[in-house]
Scaffold this active site. Sequence first.
Site, PDB file in Angstrom:
ATOM      1  N   LYS A 164       5.436  -8.212  -2.525  1.00 61.03           N
ATOM      2  CA  LYS A 164       6.282  -7.378  -3.367  1.00 61.03           C
ATOM      3  C   LYS A 164       7.756  -7.749  -3.241  1.00 61.03           C
ATOM      4  CE  LYS A 164       5.213  -3.742  -0.002  1.00 61.03           C
ATOM      5  NZ  LYS A 164       4.248  -2.687   0.234  1.00 61.03           N
TER       6      LYS A 164
ATOM      7  N   LYS B  78       9.339 -12.273   9.317  1.00 60.32           N
ATOM      8  CA  LYS B  78      10.341 -11.283   8.928  1.00 60.32           C
ATOM      9  C   LYS B  78      11.676 -11.537   9.603  1.00 60.32           C
ATOM     10  CE  LYS B  78       7.802  -7.382   7.103  1.00 60.32           C
ATOM     11  NZ  LYS B  78       7.545  -5.936   7.181  1.00 60.32           N
TER      12      LYS B  78
ATOM     13  N   LYS C  82       1.203 -16.120   0.010  1.00 55.91           N
ATOM     14  CA  LYS C  82       0.687 -14.777  -0.274  1.00 55.91           C
ATOM     15  C   LYS C  82       1.518 -14.087  -1.349  1.00 55.91           C
ATOM     16  CE  LYS C  82       1.887 -11.397   2.398  1.00 55.91           C
ATOM     17  NZ  LYS C  82       2.118 -10.323   3.395  1.00 55.91           N
TER      18      LYS C  82
HETATM   19  P1  TYM Z   1       1.640  -3.482   3.626  1.00 51.38           P
HETATM   20  O1  TYM Z   1       2.348  -2.253   3.163  1.00 51.38           O
HETATM   21  O2  TYM Z   1       2.402  -4.744   3.689  1.00 51.38           O
HETATM   22  O3  TYM Z   1       0.368  -3.741   2.737  1.00 51.38           O
HETATM   23  C1  TYM Z   1      -0.597  -2.741   2.502  1.00 51.38           C
HETATM   24  C2  TYM Z   1      -1.994  -3.354   2.461  1.00 51.38           C
HETATM   25  O4  TYM Z   1      -2.060  -4.352   1.440  1.00 51.38           O
HETATM   26  C3  TYM Z   1      -2.589  -5.557   1.984  1.00 51.38           C
HETATM   27  N1  TYM Z   1      -1.972  -6.707   1.280  1.00 51.38           N
HETATM   28  C4  TYM Z   1      -2.656  -7.654   0.634  1.00 51.38           C
HETATM   29  N2  TYM Z   1      -3.974  -7.839   0.447  1.00 51.38           N
HETATM   30  C5  TYM Z   1      -4.348  -8.910  -0.279  1.00 51.38           C
HETATM   31  N3  TYM Z   1      -3.485  -9.797  -0.825  1.00 51.38           N
HETATM   32  C6  TYM Z   1      -2.162  -9.659  -0.673  1.00 51.38           C
HETATM   33  N4  TYM Z   1      -1.307 -10.538  -1.216  1.00 51.38           N
HETATM   34  C7  TYM Z   1      -1.688  -8.539   0.089  1.00 51.38           C
HETATM   35  N5  TYM Z   1      -0.453  -8.083   0.442  1.00 51.38           N
HETATM   36  C8  TYM Z   1      -0.648  -6.971   1.166  1.00 51.38           C
HETATM   37  C9  TYM Z   1      -2.207  -5.514   3.451  1.00 51.38           C
HETATM   38  O5  TYM Z   1      -3.039  -6.343   4.221  1.00 51.38           O
HETATM   39  C10 TYM Z   1      -2.375  -4.044   3.770  1.00 51.38           C
HETATM   40  O6  TYM Z   1      -3.723  -3.748   4.073  1.00 51.38           O
HETATM   41  N6  TYM Z   1       1.517  -2.947   8.618  1.00 51.38           N
HETATM   42  C11 TYM Z   1       0.879  -2.535   7.368  1.00 51.38           C
HETATM   43  C12 TYM Z   1       0.901  -1.037   7.141  1.00 51.38           C
HETATM   44  C13 TYM Z   1       0.341  -0.234   8.251  1.00 51.38           C
HETATM   45  C14 TYM Z   1      -1.052  -0.045   8.530  1.00 51.38           C
HETATM   46  C15 TYM Z   1      -1.108   0.806   9.644  1.00 51.38           C
HETATM   47  C16 TYM Z   1      -2.212  -0.530   7.937  1.00 51.38           C
HETATM   48  C17 TYM Z   1       1.021   0.488   9.174  1.00 51.38           C
HETATM   49  N7  TYM Z   1       0.174   1.118  10.008  1.00 51.38           N
HETATM   50  C18 TYM Z   1      -2.319   1.225  10.199  1.00 51.38           C
HETATM   51  C19 TYM Z   1      -3.443  -0.116   8.496  1.00 51.38           C
HETATM   52  C20 TYM Z   1      -3.483   0.723   9.615  1.00 51.38           C
HETATM   53  C21 TYM Z   1       1.606  -3.197   6.211  1.00 51.38           C
HETATM   54  O7  TYM Z   1       2.740  -3.585   6.321  1.00 51.38           O
HETATM   55  O8  TYM Z   1       0.931  -3.194   5.030  1.00 51.38           O
END
Ligand code: TYM
Length: 330
Positions: free
Chosen positions: A196, A111, A193
């Site tokens: 979005k 990032k 990966k």
């Molecule tokens: P975020 O918002 O980027 O993504 C949400 C969830 O989607 C999963 N994910 C994927 N899984 C499979 N293939 C992909 N291409 C893909 N892209 C995203 C992510 O692994 C995630 O599970 N830091 C976290 C949000 C967060 C969180 C937490 C999660 C904040 N606090 C506490 C769990 C527990 C994040 O940025 O997810």
Amino acid sequence: KKRIFSGVQPSGNLTIGNYLGAIKNWIPMQDEFECLYCVVDLHTLTVRQKPAELRQRSLNLLALYMACGLDPKKSTLFIQSHVSAHAELAWILNCYTYIGELNRMTQFKDKSQKHSDNINAGLYTYPVLMAADILLYQTDLVPIGQDQKQHLEITRDIAERFNGIYGDTFVVPEAYIPKIGAKIMSLQEPEKKMSKSDENENAYVFLLDSEDAIMRKFKRAVTDSEREIRYDVEKKPGISNLISIYSATTNKSISEIEKEFEGKSYGDLKEVVGQSVVETLKPVQQKYNEYSANKDYLNAILKENADKAAYIARKTLSKVYRKVGLVPRG
Ligand code: TYM
């Protein structure tokens, strides 16, 4: 009952990666465990957001959670900033996290390359806020995609360190990462990966994409110059990604799918996978349109659920304040 916590950032439209890697697995857990699912809005501030859009996206994400099958009667669905204990615990945990640990976080490295004009302190301590999210609720299991594994590991390290100094305070959580779907890849560069925020809109499929857009994106998916439909991530990342998506949307095994497509063409595979994604998303999209139109209902859910979450969070925070030596407010 075991406790589950997970969340998604309202930082853009959700992709089928977010769904297949995370949210889909949250649904059945509701019947077995005590679940909290959060819209993690504070995390999105690590990258500049347009305020009106962020506000809208947070509410829409709640509607989408419900459209995917999360039920506010079974699970606690809430917005992170509504429970102030997240930010408060994050401060304390910052003082128990080493900068050497944060320097090793690959998401921070990625990032800060991408947003090199705004490498702020929040971006750096992002994993500590995530640790606070999880540890506040004495969480046992955290269902996430592969890319969040490192953040879960640092959460465990912080919890163990704190417990080591002050005695048992936090449950040390475990990651739940699905076997299939934990890393959905870009349809255009299948070594990367699916994200979005990709510049190429053919790289991802949004949960709210139209049928036409979904079919078009799958038709354009990058594959390889062979003809054989076989799961081999190293040699055939594009085809393997399509097989994974098909497996995750139908629950068919990889070997069943390889058999189903024996002698068939890449075009056939793309068509069938596209259709399967369309069918999976159709009910989600219909329900989304209903829920997102009803703002009063959404706000009522948020209020009630934030109170429930805050009650649990407050208990952990008070315990932590006491252990580190803060004077209780009389
Ligand atoms: P975020 O918002 O980027 O993504 C949400 C969830 O989607 C999963 N994910 C994927 N899984 C499979 N293939 C992909 N291409 C893909 N892209 C995203 C992510 O692994 C995630 O599970 N830091 C976290 C949000 C967060 C969180 C937490 C999660 C904040 N606090 C506490 C769990 C527990 C994040 O940025 O997810």
